[in-house]
Every structure is written in C-alpha cells, then in structure tokens.
Enzyme design. Sequence first.
Site, short mmCIF file in Angstrom:
data_model
loop_
_atom_site.label_atom_id
_atom_site.label_comp_id
_atom_site.label_asym_id
_atom_site.label_seq_id
_atom_site.Cartn_x
_atom_site.Cartn_y
_atom_site.Cartn_z
N HIS A 298 42.90 32.02 39.66
CA HIS A 298 43.95 32.07 40.68
C HIS A 298 44.18 33.54 41.02
CE1 HIS A 298 44.69 27.86 39.71
NE2 HIS A 298 44.66 28.22 38.45
N THR A 299 43.56 33.99 42.11
CA THR A 299 43.59 35.41 42.45
C THR A 299 45.00 35.91 42.73
OG1 THR A 299 43.05 34.91 44.76
CG2 THR A 299 41.22 35.46 43.30
N CYS A 300 45.86 35.07 43.27
CA CYS A 300 47.24 35.50 43.57
C CYS A 300 48.01 35.86 42.30
CB CYS A 300 48.00 34.42 44.33
SG CYS A 300 47.37 34.14 45.98
N PHE A 301 47.58 35.29 41.18
CA PHE A 301 48.30 35.49 39.92
C PHE A 301 47.49 36.28 38.90
CE2 PHE A 301 49.77 31.43 41.74
CZ PHE A 301 51.08 31.80 42.00
N PHE A 302 46.29 36.77 39.28
CA PHE A 302 45.40 37.50 38.36
C PHE A 302 45.24 36.69 37.08
CE2 PHE A 302 44.61 41.94 36.26
CZ PHE A 302 43.28 41.67 36.19
#
Length: 116
Positions: free
Chosen positions: A81-85
């Site tokens: 989940h790139t938004c949340f690293f």
Amino acid sequence: PVIDLQLLKSHTSYVGAWDKDHEAVQRFWRVLEGFSQEDRSKFIRYCWGRSRLPKPSSWPPNTPFKLTKHNGGDDILPPAHTCFFQIELPCYSTDELMATRILAAVNFGMGEFLVA
C-alpha cells in the site's frame, strides 16, 4: 540509489502481533540484505512509490515503514500500500521462497495493482 537497511529498520513499525524478533521479520531482513541495491530500490518503490529513502535528517515525521503480518501462505504475493508505505507479508516458510515472492511482486506489480 543506495538503500540503507539500517535506516529503514530504524523507521519500521511492526503490525499484526509482530515485533523485530519474530521469525518472519528476521527472515524478511535477511532476504532484503541479500538483495542487490537495484532490487532494494524496486522494493521501496513497490511499497512507497519512490525509488529511494529520504535522508536520515529529512525523514518525514510520522511516516514509518509498516511491516504487516498477512494471513496468507506460501502461495501468494505480498500486497503493498504505497499511500501508507506498507507491505503485508505472509509468514513464508523459507528465505528463498520469501525472496522469490517479493521479487515477483516488485518486478511485476506496481503498488497494490499487479500487472502480471
């Protein structure tokens, strides 16, 4: 870019009944240590949408790398989940299998959208 694993470790939070001493977490760090810098960079891009880590002095506040336990088994790829690293990591049974699954995800996927 050079991916400093000690820097990444120092900014990692463990989610899902994991801590730095859990067997799967130890396996994860061993696997990443065995990756080339290019593969480490791809891994960071897969989890965060960026190919490099910030400088130690400019790491964004309240932005840890989240290593999250996934309840899947050896047969799935780890979603990110790139938004949340964040990466959701199953408890793979071997280092080799974990490396293979992570590399498949980072080489054929982009964030949570697998293109292979």
